[in-house]
Design an enzyme around this catalytic site. Sequence first.
Site, short mmCIF file in Angstrom:
data_model
loop_
_atom_site.label_atom_id
_atom_site.label_comp_id
_atom_site.label_asym_id
_atom_site.label_seq_id
_atom_site.Cartn_x
_atom_site.Cartn_y
_atom_site.Cartn_z
N GLU A 169 -11.08 1.34 -3.62
CA GLU A 169 -10.59 1.77 -2.17
C GLU A 169 -9.20 2.44 -2.78
O GLU A 169 -8.91 2.81 -3.65
CB GLU A 169 -10.37 0.45 -1.56
CG GLU A 169 -9.49 -0.59 -2.25
CD GLU A 169 -9.33 -1.95 -1.50
OE1 GLU A 169 -9.34 -2.01 -0.25
OE2 GLU A 169 -8.80 -2.95 -2.01
N ASP A 174 0.92 -1.37 -0.10
CA ASP A 174 -0.13 -0.25 -0.06
C ASP A 174 0.85 1.32 0.00
O ASP A 174 0.66 2.11 0.96
CB ASP A 174 -0.92 0.25 1.23
CG ASP A 174 -1.72 -1.38 1.43
OD1 ASP A 174 -2.17 -1.84 0.42
OD2 ASP A 174 -2.07 -1.83 2.48
#
Length: 527
Positions: A194, A22
């Site tokens: 997301e 991420d």
Amino acid sequence: MTATRTGVRLAHNPVLPGFHPDPSMIRVNGEFVVATSTFQWFPGVTLHRSTDLVTWEPLPHPLTRRAQLDLRGVPDSGGVWAPGLSYVDGVFHLVYTNMLGYNVDGFYDSPNFHVQATSPHGPWTDPAPLHARGFDPSMFHHEGRSWLLSMQWDHRPGRQRFSGILLQEFDRDTRTLRGDAEVIFTGTELGLTEGPHLLHHDGWFYLVVAEGGTSWQHAVTVARSRALTGPYEPDPAGPMLTSAGHEGLELRKAGHGSLVRDERDRWFLAHLAARPVDAAGHCVLGRETAIQRVEWVDGWPRVAGGVPATSVVVPDDYPEQPAMTFDEQWQTVRRAPDPSWLSRSERLGAVRLRADQSPASRHDVSLFARRQRSFTDELAVVVEAEPVHFQQMAGLIHYYDSALWHWLQLTHDERVGRCLTVLSCDHGTLVDPLAGAVIPWPHDGPVRMRATVDGTELRFAAARLDGSWQPVGPLLDTRLLSDEYAARTAVAGSTGTAVEGFTGAFLGVCATDLTGRRMVCDVLDAL
């Protein structure tokens, strides 16, 4: 007269090998800085800096105090999800989720927080609470104002769980949200939208999101709008980056990216990817950070071919980042290190552990470890402990989470006394690879222990300080310590509980004492 550089400089992916998912990357004062997730590992959030995109230096973790991050009791693969790093007006801003619990058919308890500092080295402030509407927060700064983005989770039965990207104004002076949150994008047909990041370029607002779920169908999607609040239209060419449908690629699961540009308007994408250790797709190293070169085509940021490359040409006019001895970045699981259980000063030249709960616990485990960063890896330490009961044990552990690990133990057996054995945990079920046998180890004092990883195989060995290595137990399967093996859905009645794997394999030392005596374990050669 300054000589012109003409050499080709390559960045080899992944630039941050091992569990570094991420990525949120920015460029400040001639340096790239990237933040990555740490989930249940403490301290929270990893930071790395680089001047050239080739060599990366670890920076101090931002979340080092329990007041900033309380991980006790968080589920496996809970904790810090997808931090968002940004910079404006001399201040670094970091927003992050502390995922306290999640259920695929119910609530996600996902409080988000904000910390800030004037240097990426810290010190970072205590956290300011934000909202718990969803996870994957990031910040966008534009014309003196700031906004918080995140995905929105809809817990209501029958609804779309990933229900869109939220935008809400953030007051930097008071570190609070103001006004109402607004859904600005609901995603494409890939779904599971997301990981939002927002930027402004050439009169357009560009929204970069992750889609397709953080596995084989993962992707980076870009949408744009003339207005901050939308409507956002996705790139008609499809995902900016994905590995889906390209089974021959070395880098799989490519997605969850952030865009960054340098002072000469050259653009790059930082994204996560994973490298399977076998043909079945087990990713023992977890999700790693890679970078790609980005070019603008017809007003859209594009990666060549839309797939991740293993080597990327980077500008040769960047100052070279000096080579360095890699900092192992030892971490603990769920608990902050303090003298009550971990000390680097109590015994000179040793890390002292006071044994506590088992590695199956989600609270007070005396364990410190570092990432496995390649398919072949090794950790050797000298352990000194004197167990006098079978409920006292200490030694090397190959650890994924509380339900998946292999553990070489120095322990006690009623039949032979001090001994060595191996214990594995397979989705919470304890397994004895030695089938009840133990290796008597009557020698006083320290024990040399070694864990050797070679692809899908793990071998434990032990030795006296003046002796040669001897194997302990059979070859063990490292694939148990993969995201794929960890992911499963347990159904109880009509309720499905999501149990997913988002981390990666670690090698370290664990000490357990269930007798209440808090056995001392000294690790003489690790840090």
